[in-house]
Write a protein that holds these residues in place. Structure first.
Motif, mmCIF file in Angstrom:
data_model
loop_
_atom_site.group_PDB
_atom_site.id
_atom_site.type_symbol
_atom_site.label_atom_id
_atom_site.label_comp_id
_atom_site.label_asym_id
_atom_site.label_seq_id
_atom_site.Cartn_x
_atom_site.Cartn_y
_atom_site.Cartn_z
ATOM 1 N N MET A 1 0.834 -1.172 0.000
ATOM 2 C CA MET A 1 0.000 0.000 0.000
ATOM 3 C C MET A 1 0.887 1.246 0.000
ATOM 4 N N ARG A 2 0.540 2.210 -0.820
ATOM 5 C CA ARG A 2 1.328 3.431 -0.920
ATOM 6 C C ARG A 2 0.859 4.475 0.079
ATOM 7 N N LEU A 3 1.797 5.302 0.483
ATOM 8 C CA LEU A 3 1.578 6.345 1.491
ATOM 9 C C LEU A 3 0.882 7.553 0.879
ATOM 10 N N LYS A 4 -0.116 8.094 1.583
ATOM 11 C CA LYS A 4 -0.809 9.290 1.107
ATOM 12 C C LYS A 4 -0.181 10.590 1.590
ATOM 13 N N PRO A 5 0.179 10.702 2.870
ATOM 14 C CA PRO A 5 0.686 12.005 3.325
ATOM 15 C C PRO A 5 1.963 12.424 2.606
ATOM 16 N N VAL A 6 1.991 13.694 2.209
ATOM 17 C CA VAL A 6 3.169 14.284 1.581
ATOM 18 C C VAL A 6 3.391 15.636 2.252
ATOM 19 N N LEU A 90 1.921 7.390 -2.878
ATOM 20 C CA LEU A 90 0.767 7.345 -3.759
ATOM 21 C C LEU A 90 0.857 8.395 -4.863
ATOM 22 N N LEU A 91 0.588 7.983 -6.078
ATOM 23 C CA LEU A 91 0.498 8.798 -7.294
ATOM 24 C C LEU A 91 1.842 9.263 -7.847
ATOM 25 N N VAL A 92 2.949 8.788 -7.302
ATOM 26 C CA VAL A 92 4.246 9.139 -7.880
ATOM 27 C C VAL A 92 4.422 8.532 -9.274
ATOM 28 N N PRO A 93 4.066 7.279 -9.503
ATOM 29 C CA PRO A 93 4.223 6.754 -10.869
ATOM 30 C C PRO A 93 3.439 7.580 -11.897
ATOM 31 N N GLU A 94 2.242 8.010 -11.531
ATOM 32 C CA GLU A 94 1.436 8.827 -12.431
ATOM 33 C C GLU A 94 2.082 10.198 -12.652
ATOM 34 N N ALA A 95 2.644 10.762 -11.599
ATOM 35 C CA ALA A 95 3.319 12.061 -11.725
ATOM 36 C C ALA A 95 4.539 11.942 -12.633
ATOM 37 N N LEU A 96 5.308 10.879 -12.480
ATOM 38 C CA LEU A 96 6.495 10.690 -13.319
ATOM 39 C C LEU A 96 6.105 10.490 -14.786
ATOM 40 N N ALA A 97 5.032 9.762 -15.025
ATOM 41 C CA ALA A 97 4.561 9.578 -16.402
ATOM 42 C C ALA A 97 4.127 10.916 -17.000
#
Length: 181
Positions: A1-6, A90-97
């Protein structure tokens, strides 16, 4: 599970190291670690400290043991932070894409990243926060700031001094893929 807090990205890796050093060498429970983080890093509340504790753990700079949290014997290098972001947030792969598709003429903004990932925001976050869209737009800005900190993203356009920040994300900046991407 990926972490949400940033949390807000620090100005540099030395500042990140100070957050890591705020976690004890002797294991402590979550409340003790959060209180220490608040005190040593002048954080506004326990939730912010808890977010930092979880984020540092995602970057492998803090470990959770049966007796509590403890500072890891690891340096906060660009490589370590990049790996933690890629694997645990969470959402880092999408941000990198999205960064790979961005260009100086059409950089990725926090609003663009939010729009691209809006449908991936967990349902319970939408349900419990009536202003979830603003919260996740802010998160997108912080996430891009973290990616820029470790050269996965590069700010473009706007004020030439905008890349010099003391703390927090560049909320109106656009980004393209950084040298490390």
């Amino acid at each position: 599970m990926r972490l949400k807090p940033v949390p807000d990205p620090p100005a540099d890796l030395d500042a990140l190291r100070e957050y890591q050093r705020a976690v004890p060498l002797v294991p402590g429970d979550t409340d003790d670690c959060c209180a220490r983080l608040r005190r040593r890093r002048d954080l506004p509340d326990r939730q912010t400290a808890n977010d930092w504790l979880a984020f540092l753990r995602a970057l492998d700079l803090v470990e959770e043991t049966p007796r509590g949290f403890v500072r890891a014997d690891a340096e906060p290098t660009s490589e370590r932070v990049r790996e933690g972001l890629r694997e645990e947030v969470l959402l880092v792969p999408e941000a990198l894409a999205a960064l790979r598709e961005a260009s100086p003429e059409a950089p990725l903004t926090p609003d663009d990243l939010f729009a691209a990932t809006r449908d991936r925001v967990p349902r319970h976050d939408r349900a419990r926060n009536p202003d979830w869209e603003a919260a996740w737009r802010d998160r997108a800005a912080r996430l891009l700031g973290w990616l820029a900190l470790v050269d996965l993203a590069a700010p473009v356009g706007g004020d030439p001094d905008a890349t010099e920040r003391s703390e927090g994300p560049l909320t109106d900046a656009g980004y393209v893929a950084g040298d490390a991407l």
